[in-house]
Enzyme design. Sequence first.
Site, mmCIF file in Angstrom:
data_model
loop_
_atom_site.group_PDB
_atom_site.id
_atom_site.type_symbol
_atom_site.label_atom_id
_atom_site.label_comp_id
_atom_site.label_asym_id
_atom_site.label_seq_id
_atom_site.Cartn_x
_atom_site.Cartn_y
_atom_site.Cartn_z
ATOM 1 N N GLU A 95 -9.451 -1.581 5.640
ATOM 2 C CA GLU A 95 -10.069 -1.268 6.925
ATOM 3 C C GLU A 95 -11.324 -2.114 7.139
ATOM 4 O OE1 GLU A 95 -8.479 0.293 8.950
ATOM 5 O OE2 GLU A 95 -7.621 2.176 8.235
ATOM 6 N N HIS A 147 -6.974 -4.469 10.392
ATOM 7 C CA HIS A 147 -6.717 -4.261 8.964
ATOM 8 C C HIS A 147 -5.431 -4.944 8.517
ATOM 9 C CE1 HIS A 147 -4.485 -0.272 9.959
ATOM 10 N NE2 HIS A 147 -3.586 -1.041 9.403
ATOM 11 N N ASP A 203 -7.216 -2.433 14.466
ATOM 12 C CA ASP A 203 -8.613 -2.685 14.104
ATOM 13 C C ASP A 203 -8.757 -3.905 13.182
ATOM 14 O OD1 ASP A 203 -7.549 -1.731 11.743
ATOM 15 O OD2 ASP A 203 -8.910 -0.031 11.535
ATOM 16 N N ASP A 213 0.817 -1.214 0.000
ATOM 17 C CA ASP A 213 0.000 0.000 0.000
ATOM 18 C C ASP A 213 0.852 1.266 0.000
ATOM 19 O OD1 ASP A 213 1.023 -0.395 2.551
ATOM 20 O OD2 ASP A 213 -0.910 -0.588 3.533
HETATM 21 C C1 GLP Z 1 -0.022 0.385 8.613
HETATM 22 C C2 GLP Z 1 0.165 -0.488 7.362
HETATM 23 C C3 GLP Z 1 -0.172 -1.931 7.656
HETATM 24 C C4 GLP Z 1 0.537 -2.404 8.919
HETATM 25 C C5 GLP Z 1 0.099 -1.542 10.092
HETATM 26 C C6 GLP Z 1 0.712 -1.986 11.430
HETATM 27 O O1 GLP Z 1 -1.345 0.725 8.838
HETATM 28 N N1 GLP Z 1 -0.636 -0.032 6.273
HETATM 29 O O2 GLP Z 1 0.219 -2.730 6.543
HETATM 30 O O3 GLP Z 1 0.231 -3.747 9.166
HETATM 31 O O4 GLP Z 1 0.512 -0.222 9.782
HETATM 32 O O5 GLP Z 1 1.857 -1.269 11.702
HETATM 33 P P1 GLP Z 1 2.803 -1.492 12.954
HETATM 34 O O6 GLP Z 1 3.601 -2.703 12.625
HETATM 35 O O7 GLP Z 1 3.647 -0.253 12.990
HETATM 36 O O8 GLP Z 1 1.940 -1.671 14.130
#
Ligand code: GLP
Length: 264
Positions: free
Chosen positions: A143, A138, A136, A67
């Site tokens: 989402e 995702h 959440d 993404d």
């Molecule tokens: C962002 C990314 C996700 C990732 C999430 C968790 O929202 N788009 O792909 O899984 O962060 O991030 P972290 O590992 O910093 O908790």
Amino acid sequence: MRVMILRDAEAVAAAGAQRLAEVVRRNPAPVLGLATGGTVGGVYQELIRLHREQGLSLAHARSFNLDEYLGLSADDPQSYHRFMFEQLFAHVDLPRGNWQVPDGMAMDPRAEGRRYEAAIEAAGGIDIQLLGIGRDGHIGFNEPGSSLASRTRVKALAEQTRRDNARFFGALERVPRLAITMGVGTILSARECLLLATGESKAVAIAAMVEGPVTALVPASALQLHPATTVILDPAAASGLKLAEYYRAAEEAEAELRMLQKEA
Ligand code: GLP
């Protein structure tokens, strides 16, 4: 789903990197699905170490990131392009033309989604998709409420996600409201998925993903339908799992099976 509960975040990152490295070593033209976020940063550090100390080469690999924020250019310090460059691509031998991140500046983001899907398909599909998880539930930026059949497209970020990611932007108002993300269906098309999570803040999402119903309210729960998904957790992220003891016993039994196979 295979659930592995390891001793700490370092072990989780090392196990994730190990599995990616295996796919890279065994496959003559591996296609990696990559992710961003704090959790996978440790995986990239370990891959860089394997590259420097053990000769792991990514010269024959290609990669597609999950993404990107809409409206951020590739050189914006908060963009996922920049994250990937700084945390991995600048330090390994993956050729410049071999990695792709969705274009957050595309004039027509919907067309960019279709282009990205076509590029993944033209590469032969993703061999292994690395994933983190949002609080959440995702994956990528899919989402709650995302179609479980969705493909790469534009998604509005949930408030909680914007708040969670505000730490990187300095202020909530600076966090983009839209992103372009592989869909849940795109992720399910990968031949193998590897989802990593650490820390107590992920415990509720992990329990819902692994042991709850398959529901668009928890997009990661769609991975229950994927035939080859491994979830690697530290004890804190695993703390909401009802069947934690079973997963630990299953791993021990698996190890026994591997020993028997080696002896045979
Ligand atoms: C962002 C990314 C996700 C990732 C999430 C968790 O929202 N788009 O792909 O899984 O962060 O991030 P972290 O590992 O910093 O908790």
